[in-house]
Design an enzyme around this catalytic site. Structure first.
Site, short mmCIF file in Angstrom:
data_model
loop_
_atom_site.label_atom_id
_atom_site.label_comp_id
_atom_site.label_asym_id
_atom_site.label_seq_id
_atom_site.Cartn_x
_atom_site.Cartn_y
_atom_site.Cartn_z
N LYS A 160 -25.99 114.79 120.70
CA LYS A 160 -26.83 113.63 120.36
C LYS A 160 -28.28 113.95 120.68
O LYS A 160 -28.74 113.79 121.81
CB LYS A 160 -26.39 112.42 121.17
CG LYS A 160 -25.24 111.67 120.53
CD LYS A 160 -24.87 110.44 121.34
CE LYS A 160 -25.67 109.23 120.99
NZ LYS A 160 -25.36 108.64 119.70
N1 PMP Z 1 -21.21 110.15 114.96
C1 PMP Z 1 -22.52 109.91 115.08
C2 PMP Z 1 -23.47 110.61 114.18
C3 PMP Z 1 -22.99 109.01 116.05
O1 PMP Z 1 -24.30 108.78 116.20
C4 PMP Z 1 -22.06 108.33 116.87
C5 PMP Z 1 -22.54 107.33 117.89
N2 PMP Z 1 -22.81 107.92 119.11
C6 PMP Z 1 -20.69 108.62 116.70
C7 PMP Z 1 -20.32 109.53 115.73
C8 PMP Z 1 -19.68 107.99 117.61
O2 PMP Z 1 -19.79 108.58 118.89
P1 PMP Z 1 -19.35 107.78 120.19
O3 PMP Z 1 -17.96 107.36 119.95
O4 PMP Z 1 -19.42 108.77 121.30
O5 PMP Z 1 -20.28 106.66 120.34
#
Ligand code: PMP
Length: 309
Positions: A160
Site C-alpha cells: 500500500k
Molecule cells: N486492493 C486494493 C487496491 C486496496 O486498496 C485494498 C484496501 N486496502 C484492498 C485490496 C483490500 O485490502 P484490505 O482487505 O487489507 O483492506
C-alpha cells in the site's frame, strides 16, 4: 467529550494535535510524488461490551513495514510504537463508533522521489463511511475498466503505497463517468485482478474463487479473513487461482471486499446481471460472519481483535 470530525485530534510527528494544525511542506516528496505508505485499520464498536476492537492490528502493521521496506523508507518506529500512537489518539478523541484509522509513513523535507528521508508518521482516525461513495452502497454495478492494474514489474500492487492509488483513480473515474459504481481491473495478462480499493471473489457451483496473489492484487487482510472464515466456519471449497473475464459474467455470485468496503455484493458487471442481480446466499453468510468476527461476536476469532479501551 467526543471531538467533532472537523476538529478531530490526530497523532502527528509524535504529538496529539488538532487535525487543522497539522501541516506538511508543499515541496515534500509525499506531497509531490505520493511517497508514502499507509494502512486503513478498521476498528469496530461493540455496544454490549462497551469496547472498540481494532481488527487484525498486527497484520496491518506487518504489511505497513513490508510496504516501507519495499520502497526503502527507513521507518524509525516499531509495531509497539504504532500501537501506542493508535490507542492514544483514539482515546484522546473518546470515539465510541466504527472507525478506519489511517496510519501513514511519509517522506517529509525538501528532497525528491529518490530521497531516503526524513520519514515521519501520522495516525488519523476517520469515522466510517466518510471516504468514497462506493463504500456506502448495499450492492455494486461494476464495469471492467479499460485501464490495467499495475503489475509487479513496474509498481508493486502487493503493498500500500500512496502513488499506487493513481492507478485506482483512473479506473474509478472511468467507471463513474460511464454510470457505474466502481470497476474491476484486469492485470497485464488480461486476467482478473481486483477493484480499485478492494479484492474480488466470485462463487461458482458453491466454490469460492479469488485471484491468486501473483495475479496483481494487494495482499489484502480482508481477502485472507474471508478465505479463513469460508473454509473453517462454512466448510466451503476455496480456490486461489487465475480468473478469466468470462468467468466474471457467468458467476453465480460475486463480491468485493476490503477494510473499508467490508463485503459488498456485486449486482452486475458490464450490465450482465450476476446471479439473481441481488445479494447471493453465500455472500450474505460470509458478510454476517465477517461482521461478527470484527465486532467480537465470533468466539473462534477473538484472537483477531485488539481492544482499545
Ligand atoms: N486492493 C486494493 C487496491 C486496496 O486498496 C485494498 C484496501 N486496502 C484492498 C485490496 C483490500 O485490502 P484490505 O482487505 O487489507 O483492506
Amino acid at each position: 467529550m467526543k471531538t467533532d470530525v472537523t476538529n478531530r485530534l490526530i497523532w502527528f510527528k509524535g504529538q496529539i494535535i488538532n487535525v487543522n494544525d497539522a501541516f506538511i511542506n508543499v515541496l515534500a516528496p509525499t506531497s509531490q510524488f505520493g511517497l508514502n505508505v499507509f494502512e486503513g485499520i478498521p476498528c469496530y464498536w461493540n455496544g454490549e461490551a462497551k469496547q472498540l476492537y481494532a481488527f487484525r492490528l498486527e497484520d496491518h502493521y506487518k504489511r505497513l513495514l513490508k510496504s516501507a521496506k519495499l520502497i526503502q523508507l527507513e521507518c524509525p518506529y516499531t509495531s509497539e510504537n504504532f500501537k501506542t500512537a493508535l490507542v492514544d489518539v483514539v482515546k484522546a478523541n473518546e470515539y465510541d463508533e466504527n472507525l478506519s484509522v489511517r496510519h501513514t509513513l511519509f517522506v517529509d523535507g525538501f528532497g525528491s522521489w529518490g530521497s531516503e528521508g526524513p520519514v515521519e508518521m501520522f495516525v488519523a482516525p476517520i469515522p466510517r463511511g466518510r471516504t468514497s461513495a462506493e463504500y456506502n452502497k448495499k450492492g455494486l454495478n461494476c464495469c471492467v475498466t479499460s485501464w490495467r492494474r499495475i503489475s509487479d514489474s513496474n509498481l508493486s500492487p502487493r503493498v500500500k503505497c500512496g502513488a499506487n492509488y493513481i492507478n485506482s483513480r483512473v479506473g474509478q473515474r472511468e467507471a463513474l463517468r460511464n454510470g457505474y459504481d466502481t470497476c474491476i481491473f484486469l492485470n497485464e495478462f488480461g486476467k482478473v485482478a481486483e477493484g480499485p480499493g478492494s479484492c474480488l471473489f466470485i462463487i461458482k457451483d458453491g466454490v469460492l474463487i479469488t485471484p491468486q496473489l501473483t495475479d496483481s492484487v494487494l495482499e489484502s487482510i480482508t481477502r485472507d479473513s474471508v478465505i479463513q472464515l469460508a473454509k473453517d466456519e462454512l466448510g466451503l471449497r476455496v480456490e486461489e487461482r487465475t480468473i478469466d473475464r468470462t468467468e466474471l459474467y457467468l458467476a453465480d455470485e460475486a463480491f468485493l471486499c476490503g477494510s473499508a468496503m467490508e463485503i459488498t455484493p456485486i449486482y452486475s458487471i458490464d450490465r450482465y446481471p450476476i446471479g439473481s442481480g441481488e445479494q447471493g446466499e453465500i455472500t450474505k453468510k460470509i458478510h454476517i460472519l465477517y461482521i461478527d468476527a470484527a465486532r467480537g461476536r465470533l468466539a473462534s476469532r477473538k484472537n483477531w481483535l485488539t481492544p482499545i479501551y
